[in-house]
Design a protein around this motif. Sequence first.
Motif, PDB file in Angstrom:
ATOM      1  N   HIS A 190      73.268  68.123  47.690  1.00 48.21           N
ATOM      2  CA  HIS A 190      73.646  67.628  47.761  1.00 48.21           C
ATOM      3  C   HIS A 190      74.874  68.136  48.906  1.00 48.21           C
ATOM      4  N   GLU A 191      73.763  68.752  50.164  1.00 48.43           N
ATOM      5  CA  GLU A 191      74.888  69.126  50.817  1.00 48.43           C
ATOM      6  C   GLU A 191      75.364  67.874  51.586  1.00 48.43           C
ATOM      7  N   SER A 192      75.177  66.676  51.589  1.00 50.56           N
ATOM      8  CA  SER A 192      76.550  65.780  52.075  1.00 50.56           C
ATOM      9  C   SER A 192      75.896  65.135  50.420  1.00 50.56           C
ATOM     10  N   PRO A 193      76.430  64.000  49.949  1.00 46.71           N
ATOM     11  CA  PRO A 193      76.452  62.989  48.688  1.00 46.71           C
ATOM     12  C   PRO A 193      75.227  62.328  49.237  1.00 46.71           C
ATOM     13  N   VAL A 194      74.931  62.001  48.696  1.00 46.94           N
ATOM     14  CA  VAL A 194      73.596  61.705  48.018  1.00 46.94           C
ATOM     15  C   VAL A 194      73.770  59.734  48.385  1.00 46.94           C
ATOM     16  N   THR A 195      73.348  59.060  49.379  1.00 50.07           N
ATOM     17  CA  THR A 195      73.865  57.227  49.078  1.00 50.07           C
ATOM     18  C   THR A 195      72.626  56.913  48.691  1.00 50.07           C
ATOM     19  N   CYS A 196      71.903  57.283  48.876  1.00 54.21           N
ATOM     20  CA  CYS A 196      70.070  56.253  48.726  1.00 54.21           C
ATOM     21  C   CYS A 196      68.327  57.230  48.794  1.00 54.21           C
ATOM     22  N   CYS A 197      68.283  56.325  48.131  1.00 51.53           N
ATOM     23  CA  CYS A 197      66.381  57.481  48.131  1.00 51.53           C
ATOM     24  C   CYS A 197      65.316  56.174  47.717  1.00 51.53           C
ATOM     25  N   GLU A 198      64.649  57.002  48.117  1.00 47.39           N
ATOM     26  CA  GLU A 198      63.115  56.735  48.278  1.00 47.39           C
ATOM     27  C   GLU A 198      61.712  56.881  48.006  1.00 47.39           C
ATOM     28  N   TYR A 199      60.986  56.920  47.209  1.00 47.85           N
ATOM     29  CA  TYR A 199      60.054  57.780  46.565  1.00 47.85           C
ATOM     30  C   TYR A 199      58.459  57.201  47.338  1.00 47.85           C
ATOM     31  N   PHE A 200      58.158  58.004  48.049  1.00 55.39           N
ATOM     32  CA  PHE A 200      56.408  57.304  48.631  1.00 55.39           C
ATOM     33  C   PHE A 200      55.244  58.348  48.026  1.00 55.39           C
ATOM     34  N   ALA A 201      54.716  57.721  46.833  1.00 56.41           N
ATOM     35  CA  ALA A 201      53.793  58.403  46.760  1.00 56.41           C
ATOM     36  C   ALA A 201      51.993  58.513  46.953  1.00 56.41           C
ATOM     37  N   ASP A 202      51.457  58.959  47.099  1.00 58.35           N
ATOM     38  CA  ASP A 202      50.092  58.427  47.652  1.00 58.35           C
ATOM     39  C   ASP A 202      50.607  57.995  48.982  1.00 58.35           C
ATOM     40  N   THR A 213      73.979  66.602  42.052  1.00 58.77           N
ATOM     41  CA  THR A 213      73.534  67.132  43.013  1.00 58.77           C
ATOM     42  C   THR A 213      71.976  67.681  42.566  1.00 58.77           C
ATOM     43  N   GLU A 214      71.648  66.599  41.333  1.00 59.57           N
ATOM     44  CA  GLU A 214      69.918  67.390  41.410  1.00 59.57           C
ATOM     45  C   GLU A 214      69.001  65.866  41.409  1.00 59.57           C
ATOM     46  N   ILE A 215      67.922  65.550  41.676  1.00 58.42           N
ATOM     47  CA  ILE A 215      67.387  65.208  41.495  1.00 58.42           C
ATOM     48  C   ILE A 215      66.079  65.305  39.348  1.00 58.42           C
ATOM     49  N   GLN A 216      66.206  63.658  39.259  1.00 55.64           N
ATOM     50  CA  GLN A 216      65.095  63.982  38.126  1.00 55.64           C
ATOM     51  C   GLN A 216      63.928  63.035  38.178  1.00 55.64           C
ATOM     52  N   PHE A 250      50.069  53.528  29.959  1.00 57.00           N
ATOM     53  CA  PHE A 250      51.490  53.939  30.024  1.00 57.00           C
ATOM     54  C   PHE A 250      51.885  54.809  28.925  1.00 57.00           C
ATOM     55  N   GLN A 251      52.994  55.733  29.260  1.00 56.67           N
ATOM     56  CA  GLN A 251      53.949  56.792  28.416  1.00 56.67           C
ATOM     57  C   GLN A 251      55.032  57.801  29.506  1.00 56.67           C
ATOM     58  N   LEU A 252      56.331  56.938  29.023  1.00 55.21           N
ATOM     59  CA  LEU A 252      57.095  57.666  29.556  1.00 55.21           C
ATOM     60  C   LEU A 252      57.948  58.956  29.300  1.00 55.21           C
ATOM     61  N   CYS A 253      58.271  60.241  30.037  1.00 56.95           N
ATOM     62  CA  CYS A 253      58.379  61.464  29.937  1.00 56.95           C
ATOM     63  C   CYS A 253      58.824  61.970  31.335  1.00 56.95           C
ATOM     64  N   LYS A 254      60.153  62.730  31.081  1.00 56.18           N
ATOM     65  CA  LYS A 254      60.596  63.528  31.855  1.00 56.18           C
ATOM     66  C   LYS A 254      59.067  64.354  32.496  1.00 56.18           C
ATOM     67  N   THR A 255      59.478  64.600  33.887  1.00 55.20           N
ATOM     68  CA  THR A 255      58.245  65.942  34.304  1.00 55.20           C
ATOM     69  C   THR A 255      59.202  67.137  34.834  1.00 55.20           C
ATOM     70  N   VAL A 256      59.724  67.004  36.311  1.00 54.46           N
ATOM     71  CA  VAL A 256      60.581  68.561  36.829  1.00 54.46           C
ATOM     72  C   VAL A 256      62.208  68.069  36.879  1.00 54.46           C
ATOM     73  N   ARG A 257      62.625  68.324  37.373  1.00 51.10           N
ATOM     74  CA  ARG A 257      64.383  68.381  38.232  1.00 51.10           C
ATOM     75  C   ARG A 257      64.336  69.617  39.069  1.00 51.10           C
ATOM     76  N   HIS A 258      64.623  68.693  39.975  1.00 54.36           N
ATOM     77  CA  HIS A 258      65.034  69.396  40.945  1.00 54.36           C
ATOM     78  C   HIS A 258      66.669  69.553  41.584  1.00 54.36           C
ATOM     79  N   GLY A 259      66.565  70.614  42.516  1.00 54.52           N
ATOM     80  CA  GLY A 259      67.857  70.992  42.894  1.00 54.52           C
ATOM     81  C   GLY A 259      69.055  71.757  42.758  1.00 54.52           C
ATOM     82  N   PHE A 260      70.587  71.290  43.189  1.00 48.23           N
ATOM     83  CA  PHE A 260      71.606  72.749  42.679  1.00 48.23           C
ATOM     84  C   PHE A 260      71.634  72.222  41.008  1.00 48.23           C
TER      85      PHE A 260
END
Length: 1111
Positions: free
Chosen positions: A394-406, A971-974, A45-55
């Motif tokens: 952010h076309e409409s404000p984000v109210t919830c988020c889910e992430y599915f890897a693999d 407007t941005e996902i980290q 384990f190690q923690l770091c930021k990868t990319v930021r998406h969005g406006f």
Amino acid sequence: MKKFNIRKVLDGLTAASSSSSSATAQPGTPRENDVVQETLQSEHFQLCKTVRHGFPYQPSSMAFDPVQKILAVGTQTGALRLFGRAGVECYCQHESGAAVIQLQFLINEGALVSALADDSIHLWNLRQKIPAILHSLKFNRERITYCHLPFQSKWLYIGSERGNIHIVNVESFTLSGYVIMWNKAIELSTKTHPGPVVHISDNPMDEGKLLIGFECGVVVLWDLKSKKADYRYNYDEAIHSVAWHHEGKQFVCSHSDGTLTTWNIRAPAKPAQIITPHGKQPKDGKKPEPCKPILKVEYKTTRAGDPFMVLSGGLSYDTVGRRACLTVMHGKSTAVLEMDYPIVDFLTLCETPYPNDFQEPYAVVVLLEKDLVVIDLGQIGYPIFESPYPLSIHESPVTCCEYFADCPSELIPALYSVGSRQKRQGYSKKEWPISGGNWGQGTQTYPEIIITGHADGSIKFWDASALMLQVLYKLKTAKVFERARGKEEKPSTDIVDEDPFAIQTLFWCPESRMLCVAGVSAHVIVYRFSKQEVTTEVVQLLEVRMQCEFSAVDSPDPGGEQTPTLPTPAASTSPQDSEPPNQLSAGIDSSDGPRDNIPCLQVRSSPLKQSPGYQVELVVQLVWVSGEPPQQITSLAVNSSFGLMVFGNSNGLAVVDYVQKTLLLNLGTSELYSPSDPCQRQPRSPRKPRQPSGGLCDSNDGSNNSEDRCKSPTSAKMSRKISSSGEQKLELDGKDNPFTRSRSSSVTSIDRESREAISSFYFCESFPRKSDSLASPCLLVGTTQGSVMMAAISLQPGSDQKLQQPVSFASCGTLVQLKGGVLTMALLDAAGTLLPPSYEPWYDPNASDEEKEKVRRRRPATPPSSQEGQDTQFAVLCSEKQAKVVAMPSQTCIYKHNITETSFVLRADVVQMAGAYCIACFCANGHIMTLSLPSLRPLLDVNYLPLTDMRIARTFCFSNLGQALYLTSPTEIQRITYSQETCDNLQEMLSELFTPVETPEAPNRGFFKGLFGGGAQSLDREDLFGETAAGKASRSLAQHIPGPGSMEGMKGAASGVVGDLARARVALDERGQKLGELEERTAAMMASAESFSKHAHDMMVKYKDKKWYQL
């Protein structure tokens, strides 16, 4: 979605995370830690930021490198976002957090200068994957207002609020002694200060002439050699911007009264032309009416035709409420292009980087407050380019988020194929013009999908593979409902003032492609995925009455608990034959009595055309009960193998058979505590319409009459009463159980807060009772007060039999009690491997029956048998405060870990990492932690976000393989990683901004221009601004700060050697060779790299006449 108490959050922000764990084993029970071999270690384990998406949130400035074709955007919070081709983007941050007021590229040199509102300037090195600051300069006595860096020059002009101009050497980031003072620039007879410098540029044909614009309306052409003003141009309106004609004989100024003045440089007495692009021309020849300020103008020439003049602002004052506009004037035509948001800045993209050549503009990049638009100047009508960036989060404000890897590999192509039909038409046919940089060489190949739910009821699916982000498909859930046409028609049944369709929470099963969405208006929609278009004549609807168990609200209701109002598919499909679903005969009008049995939204009665993609299977709505609005849904789950959907709120839970469109169970939370006899519930079709006319229920299934149905326990009386306290399974920490209180006609907010809500569900195949030896279908239920209950589900084997056989539920009481609300639950087998909920493989619901049957072969159930006295499963349970692992079927708690004492967990997920499983937690105090399974050993604890806010709390989610994300701004996902492997490979995975490109050749001066001196005049700025000629600048004026990237910049060549070392190290490792030799070699090569770096520096000092970037 969970509601957060703001005081609770604030208390948790400053609290330190403390944890303790204990493992207990009952005597006579085998120690599970002897059985399960755990492979995860803290080194994984190690923690770091990868990319930021969005406006970029709150943008403030913009720059473009016309050779590298890279766009830079600065923000009011000191962030820097760089964009190249699709998938090439980068995020950096100024430490001070001050607003970026201006950006200047060192064109084709891999460097960028940023000027900040705190009067500092910074030089960024873009030649490395993660850009770093090489130098900074902080001004002490001057406020920076404008910067200008001429093409292929190392001298940066900086204008100040006092009206002075300072000059900085961008190689060494030192100030020159050459200063242009405001009182020397303006006429001596002028009695007032000219104001701040708002523009600086050199004459395209003569580098020795500098054009300086002051805010008051004065423009000065300054001769750098003679250190005096050649000409002064006065106009009685404030200046906002200035633009040159490429021949250097004319320039244009934009003013605060909406006028454009064109000046010949040798005729300073009056402007050659004054125009008001949007002003109404009076017939009597008077001056046109003043307009709004023209904030910026650009003047670009073409070889073949008329020049382009592009400007923002300048509209007449009578256009109140009109949207921001960009005006393009080309020859005699003027095009006014309306924008969706206010314009922050714009840039005209041209074919040449040389200011003294025909510019040949081909596009305009417009930076808006919430969007980035690129306009094609080469096509009629000026169409926009289709953006390849994910800027519409952010076309409409984000109210919830889910992430599915693999997730399954066929999902992304399937979603892309249905989403590609949704694309707008009318875009420019040309390629996106911001096309610089190169993609990273990442080894991450697994598919990743992000789902965002929005305030307008829309849901977006994003392809997030390989550190990129691209929208795949957009689903509009609001289409199912009727929309109020005007404010006066707005239904009074809304429980939210704005955004009644907003997504509260969602549940997605990637394998079966079932999607279930809960909205803020207490509605749930079940969707199936289909590749075929279908028109649904009547949307299937179930209305569910859920209420709190208080004896004071007993009221007989003839309608029954379940009031599904629409016919089965076998019935008539003509919508006009039936009464509109939400028109009830009594209790609608608040003047007649309390509002009752009314849903918050009205499902549309007209046929619904459903495009390929997600199509509505069933709508479930909670209704008002005796004047009280329905409580919002707090948790949700679907199981395609069982054909069931379950949802819960602060009143209880409801189980729906979405195949049969029936309500199977409606229980208050307190009823789960007492394991009473199983209540059998026959599946049944939706109720007959309230008006038995039109032959709507000529269903082929004759058994679906009211006599044959199993009554729900509350069909006789609408209000359930709690069992006596003797039957209660559990007393909650000695607190008053809110269900035992008497209730007045209105519920206070305190009462609502104290209710025990359902917070989590998990379908599984386990052992609901201690005596069970075979696993059977179960439902785990977690509550906000830490109780985990188990309910046994009795399903008949075989999908066909299930349609006729009854489905029964039996509450098996409390499995375990935790501190704080239950967040997540999971089931492991005896080897510590996750047992995912069973699912039905996806099939197209609109396909032929034969094709359905080919796919609809449920996975053969192989329930693990439990030998007497031996546990074969682990139930993993995590709450806001602690985690527990319970052995099944003995229901023995074998591991317990207190995650935090002083804060609370906001999000917890059981995730796969390095071939094993762990719990990942995000705390309100900003800590990110992971715990091993099943022994709950702490593996990672990092204080990642010292301060958190509600948006992060609402959107933070973990996924498999060490991935996580949250909304860092509206407007941005980290995206972040907690995987050591991903952190190690991050450099290779990131995209490259700088690519070696030849600078275009300078324009040919031509024979006659060379002969008679008509071409561009060059200037040796070193002679003018260097220390020998200009002397040293005042030390107190500005402070030089070496940047953290300086050493990295010096070791640019060495970094490649180190990269080779890392690869060699892995290769040797695989061959089983000793690491000792490799470490020695590494040290030697690093020393060689240091030596190489030193020699490079010596070479730079030796060859001063060479440009710094060529070394």
